[in-house]
Design an enzyme around this catalytic site. Structure first.
Site, short mmCIF file in Angstrom:
data_model
loop_
_atom_site.label_atom_id
_atom_site.label_comp_id
_atom_site.label_asym_id
_atom_site.label_seq_id
_atom_site.Cartn_x
_atom_site.Cartn_y
_atom_site.Cartn_z
N HIS A 129 -25.02 17.63 -10.77
CA HIS A 129 -25.54 18.68 -9.89
C HIS A 129 -25.36 20.00 -10.63
O HIS A 129 -24.43 20.14 -11.43
CB HIS A 129 -24.68 18.65 -8.62
CG HIS A 129 -25.13 19.54 -7.51
ND1 HIS A 129 -24.88 20.89 -7.49
CD2 HIS A 129 -25.80 19.26 -6.35
CE1 HIS A 129 -25.37 21.40 -6.37
NE2 HIS A 129 -25.93 20.44 -5.66
N ASP A 206 -16.42 15.31 -9.85
CA ASP A 206 -17.10 15.93 -8.71
C ASP A 206 -17.35 14.82 -7.70
O ASP A 206 -18.23 13.97 -7.89
CB ASP A 206 -18.40 16.56 -9.23
CG ASP A 206 -19.35 16.94 -8.10
OD1 ASP A 206 -19.05 16.66 -6.93
OD2 ASP A 206 -20.41 17.50 -8.41
N GLN A 209 -20.36 13.57 -3.43
CA GLN A 209 -21.15 12.48 -2.84
C GLN A 209 -20.36 11.18 -2.72
O GLN A 209 -20.88 10.20 -2.20
CB GLN A 209 -22.40 12.22 -3.68
CG GLN A 209 -23.36 13.39 -3.73
CD GLN A 209 -23.97 13.71 -2.36
OE1 GLN A 209 -23.96 12.90 -1.44
NE2 GLN A 209 -24.48 14.92 -2.24
N LYS A 232 -20.17 17.52 3.79
CA LYS A 232 -20.81 16.24 3.45
C LYS A 232 -19.98 15.07 3.96
O LYS A 232 -20.35 13.92 3.78
CB LYS A 232 -20.99 16.13 1.94
CG LYS A 232 -21.96 17.18 1.37
CD LYS A 232 -22.16 16.97 -0.10
CE LYS A 232 -22.75 18.18 -0.80
NZ LYS A 232 -24.15 18.42 -0.48
N CYS A 371 -31.05 20.13 -6.96
CA CYS A 371 -30.08 20.84 -7.82
C CYS A 371 -29.70 19.98 -9.02
O CYS A 371 -28.53 19.94 -9.44
CB CYS A 371 -28.83 21.25 -7.06
SG CYS A 371 -29.16 22.38 -5.72
N1 PLP Z 1 -21.88 18.10 -6.46
C1 PLP Z 1 -22.69 17.21 -5.91
C2 PLP Z 1 -22.79 15.84 -6.52
C3 PLP Z 1 -23.42 17.55 -4.77
O1 PLP Z 1 -24.24 16.65 -4.22
C4 PLP Z 1 -23.29 18.85 -4.23
C5 PLP Z 1 -24.10 19.26 -3.07
O2 PLP Z 1 -25.19 18.78 -2.85
C6 PLP Z 1 -22.42 19.73 -4.84
C7 PLP Z 1 -21.72 19.32 -5.94
C8 PLP Z 1 -22.22 21.11 -4.31
O3 PLP Z 1 -21.58 21.07 -3.07
P1 PLP Z 1 -21.40 22.38 -2.21
O4 PLP Z 1 -22.77 23.01 -2.12
O5 PLP Z 1 -20.88 21.90 -0.92
O6 PLP Z 1 -20.45 23.26 -2.95
#
Ligand code: PLP
Length: 413
Positions: A129, A206, A209, A232, A371
Site C-alpha cells: 500500500h 503492515d 489487512q 478495519k 493505493c
Molecule cells: N496498509 C494496508 C495494507 C492497507 O490496506 C491500508 C488501508 O487501506 C493501510 C496500510 C493504511 O491504513 P490507514 O489508512 O488506516 O492508515
C-alpha cells in the site's frame, strides 16, 4: 448454492450487531463489500463510544480526579487488550497512533531517521500500500539510502527467490504487508522475518489487512514492528496500533514533541522523555476511539478469529466461483493463500463505471488503484474492482453481488 452450514459462525447473530446493514441504498438493501477500506461498527463499539462521553470523558494520565482516573484506566485497558490481540510480550510495546499510516511514519521518522543513511538498503515489496512505500521514499530522498522492491509473479505472490537475492548485509529493514489490500495475497511473513534476521535486518509488518482476518502472533512471526488500524477491525477511525519490540522502542528517539511524552522539561538542562510507550504518544490522544477500539477487539475475540477466517475463506471461494462465470472477467490475485479480497477487471467495462452502476443496485465495492499504483501497473491496469468480505457478509449477498455485476457489465457493453 454454496454450503456454509458446517462453519461455526452464526452470521444472523453477527449481523444483528450491525444496524447499518439494515439500511437501503438507492432503494435497495445495502450489500456492503468494501470492508478492506473500512469495516462496519458493531453496536457494542458504538455503545462504548456513547458511554465514554456520557460517563468518563476527561483527559488522561494527568488528572487526579475520578473521571481522569477512570478514563485513563479505560484507555490503558485497551493497551492490554491490544497486547493480547497480537500476543505482544508486554503492554508497553503497544503504541497508539492514528492508524497504520501513522504507525509506519513513526517507524520511518524515529527508527529510520536514526538508523538509515548512505549505503544502507530498505527492502519493500511490490504488493505494498502507498502507506508502506511513500514514507520510505521520502526518507530515502533525505537520508540517502536505497529502496529496493521485491517483485511479484503473475498470481500476485511475492518472489521469495528474488527476496533472498535482494537481501544482503546492507539491508537494514524489510517492510512488507501481511496481507495485500489490492489482491488479498497472504505473505509468508514468518519465513521472511527469519531471512531478514539472518541478515541482521529488522522486519516491519503492515498488518492493516491481516488483523481483521486471522490470528496474529507478533512473537511467533518474529516481527520487530507490526501495525494495524482500528477502522478495519470493526473499530473506529482515527486510531491504530504500532507494536514495536521493547528494546527497539526504548532505543528510538521521540518523533513528535509535546505534552505526555516528557519526563521533565527545562530551559537549563536537557528535556527528558517519558518511558515507552508514552514517549511516542505526544499530546492528547484519541481517547474515546482507543477505548472503543478495545471493545472492537473484544468483539472480534467473542466471535472468534478462526471462525471469521473460515467464514471469509468460504465467501471468497463462493464469490470467485460465481463471478468467474462472467464472460471477460479476469481475477487479479490468484495466490494459493488469500484473505477475503476479490480484485477483478472486466473486458469492455471500465472499473469506475462498474463501481458507480453497481452502487445504484445497493452494492458497495471499491474501484480504483487501491493505493497500490505500482502493483496495478505490474498487471497492466490502472484500476480494478475490489469486493472484500467481513464476518457479517452472507452467501446470499455474494449472489446479489454477482447477479448485479452481470447486469451492470451487460449494460456497459
Ligand atoms: N496498509 C494496508 C495494507 C492497507 O490496506 C491500508 C488501508 O487501506 C493501510 C496500510 C493504511 O491504513 P490507514 O489508512 O488506516 O492508515
Amino acid at each position: 448454492m454454496a454450503n456454509f452450514s458446517d462453519l461455526l459462525l452464526d452470521v444472523a447473530r453477527v449481523r444483528r450487531d450491525f444496524p447499518i446493514l439494515d439500511r437501503e441504498v438507492h432503494g435497495k438493501p445495502l450489500v456492503y463489500l468494501d470492508n478492506a477500506a473500512t469495516s462496519q461498527t458493531p453496536v457494542q463499539v458504538i455503545a462504548t463510544f456513547d458511554d465514554y462521553y456520557r460517563r468518563l470523558n476527561a483527559n488522561i494520565h494527568r488528572g487526579l480526579h475520578t473521571l481522569a482516573d477512570e478514563a485513563t484506566a479505560a484507555f490503558e485497558g485497551t493497551r492490554e487488550t491490544a497486547r493480547a490481540f497480537i500476543n505482544a510480550a508486554e503492554a508497553r510495546e503497544i503504541v497508539f497512533t492514528r492508524g497504520t499510516t501513522e504507525a509506519i511514519n513513526l517507524v520511518a521518522q524515529s527508527w529510520g531517521r536514526t538508523n538509515l543513511g548512505p549505503g544502507d538498503e530498505v527492502l519493500i515489496s511490490l504488493l505494498e500500500h502507498h502507506s508502506n512505500i511513500v514514507p520510505w521514499q521520502l526518507l530515502a530522498a533525505e537520508r540517502g539510502f536505497t529502496l529496493k522492491v521485491i517483485p511479484v509473479d503473475e498470481r500476485g505472490v511475492l518472489d521469495l527467490d528474488a527476496y533472498r537475492d535482494l537481501i544482503n548485509e546492507r539491508t537494514k529493514l524489510v517492510a512488507v504487508n501481511h496481507v495485500s489490500n489490492a489482491l488479498g495475497t497472504v505473505n509468508p511473513v514468518t519465513d521472511m522475518a527469519r531471512v531478514a534476521h539472518d541478515h541482521g535486518a529488522l522486519i516491519l509488518v503492515d498488518g492493516a489487512q491481516a488483523a481483521p482476518h486471522q490470528l496474529i502472533d507478533v512473537q511467533a512471526i518474529g516481527a520487530d514492528f507490526y501495525a494495524f488500524s482500528g477502522h478495519k477491525v470493526y473499530g473506529p477511525t482515527g486510531v491504530g496500533v504500532l507494536y514495536g519490540r521493547a528494546e527497539l522502542l526504548e532505543a528510538m528517539p521521540p518523533w513528535q514533541g509535546g505534552g505526555e511524552m516528557i519526563a521533565t522539561v527545562s530551559f537549563e538542562t536537557p528535556t527528558t522523555f517519558a518511558a515507552i510507550p508514552h514517549k511516542f504518544e505526544a499530546g492528547t490522544p484519541a481517547i474515546a476511539e482507543v477505548v472503543a477500539l478495545g471493545r472492537a477487539l473484544s468483539w472480534v475475540n467473542e466471535i472468534g478469529l478462526t471462525h471469521i477466517a473460515a467464514w471469509e475463506e468460504r465467501l471468497l471461494e463462493h464469490a470467485t466461483d460465481t463471478v468467474s462465470r462472467i464472460d471477460g472477467l479476469r481475477v487479479l490475485g490468484t495466490a494459493p493463500d488469500k484473505a477475503g479480497v476479490l480484485s477483478f477487471v472486466v473486458d469492455g467495462a471500465h472499473s469506475q463505471d462498474i463501481g458507480l452502476l453497481i452502487d445504484q443496485l445497493g452494492v458497495a465495492i471499491r474501484t480504483g488503484h487501491h493505493c497500490a499504483q505500482p502493483l496495478l501497473a505490474r498487471f497492466g491496469v490502472d484500476a480494478t474492482c475490489r469486493a472484500s468480505f467481513a464476518a457479517y457478509n452472507t452467501p446470499e449477498e455474494i449472489d446479489i453481488f454477482a447477479e448485479s455485476l452481470e447486469r451492470v457489465v451487460s449494460m456497459l457493453r
